[in-house]
Write an enzyme that holds these catalytic residues in place. Sequence first.
Site, PDB file in Angstrom:
ATOM      1  CG  ASN A   1      81.482  -8.809  42.644  1.00  0.00           C
ATOM      2  OD1 ASN A   1      81.552  -8.515  41.652  1.00  0.00           O
ATOM      3  ND2 ASN A   1      80.365  -9.754  43.195  1.00  0.00           N
TER       4      ASN A   1
ATOM      5  CB  SER B   1      80.027  -1.053  35.364  1.00  0.00           C
ATOM      6  OG  SER B   1      79.000  -1.072  34.409  1.00  0.00           O
TER       7      SER B   1
ATOM      8  CE1 TYR C   1      76.325  -0.783  39.038  1.00  0.00           C
ATOM      9  CE2 TYR C   1      76.208  -0.461  36.655  1.00  0.00           C
ATOM     10  CZ  TYR C   1      76.673  -1.246  37.899  1.00  0.00           C
ATOM     11  OH  TYR C   1      77.414  -2.414  37.594  1.00  0.00           O
TER      12      TYR C   1
ATOM     13  CE  LYS D   1      79.557  -0.879  39.856  1.00  0.00           C
ATOM     14  NZ  LYS D   1      80.283  -1.883  40.821  1.00  0.00           N
TER      15      LYS D   1
END
Length: 268
Positions: free
Chosen positions: A92, A143, A156, A160
């Site tokens: 996580n 995400s 980001y 992901k």
Amino acid sequence: MEVNFTDKVVLITGASAGIGEATALLFAKLGAKLSIVGRNEENLKSVAERCEREKGLKPLAIVADLATDEGVERTAKETIEHYGRLDVLINNAGISARTCIQRADMATFDAVFALDVRGVYNLTRLLVPRLIETKGNIVNVSSISATVVAVGSLPYGMAKAALDHFTKLIALELAPKGVRVNAVSPGLTVSKIVTRMTGCSEEEYQAWLARATKVVPMGEVCVGLDIAKMIAHIASDDMSRLVTGTIVQVDGGLQFGTPGTFIAEQMK
């Protein structure tokens, strides 16, 4: 059928806040023996104490930076030395950044990929032999940024997207060994990541959440427990015995209901 993790050893990274904190508390309630990892020692200690109050089981709390090889190696070593086994790995821990190619710098790229991709890759690599022994499983926290294209989501979104592909690749590789690998893909979720990323105040963040809620088809943003419950569902062999290589979206319909450019506007 109820989800139960009694006598299962579960390692949760990024457990000192947000989705990781909610996940740790839920798995403690479900009877898991926990190894929880975070960088904020004070927060992690608080989470560990609250987890222990659920069933009287004291978690192993590891303060470590999983963007470093030392932090990853120590986390794997201490977890196995303490419990002697591992049944579920929940990757996580992650950080975000708001930037675009016109103002990007390599330090930001390296920081995001070091934790969100390299750290996950390395920790998983080290613990796969133990998961094969227990016929355990892995849940990666991704995400919707992996698939929703929005200006400002570099690097980001790239990280992901890499995590989603990593999930599918190793799910295929490990299926014959009896190890399942899946990912949960949260949408807009209440957490500290936005305030850390933007430097906004709590008042500004609450105003942002109010605006964001209006673009979610189901009319609500997620909270950490929404994601934690899906993680537990997927990690349970009773509930998801033959589920592997799957990316499960928990986003209130945001991914198919709202263009990425509009999401980006909401994040300004």
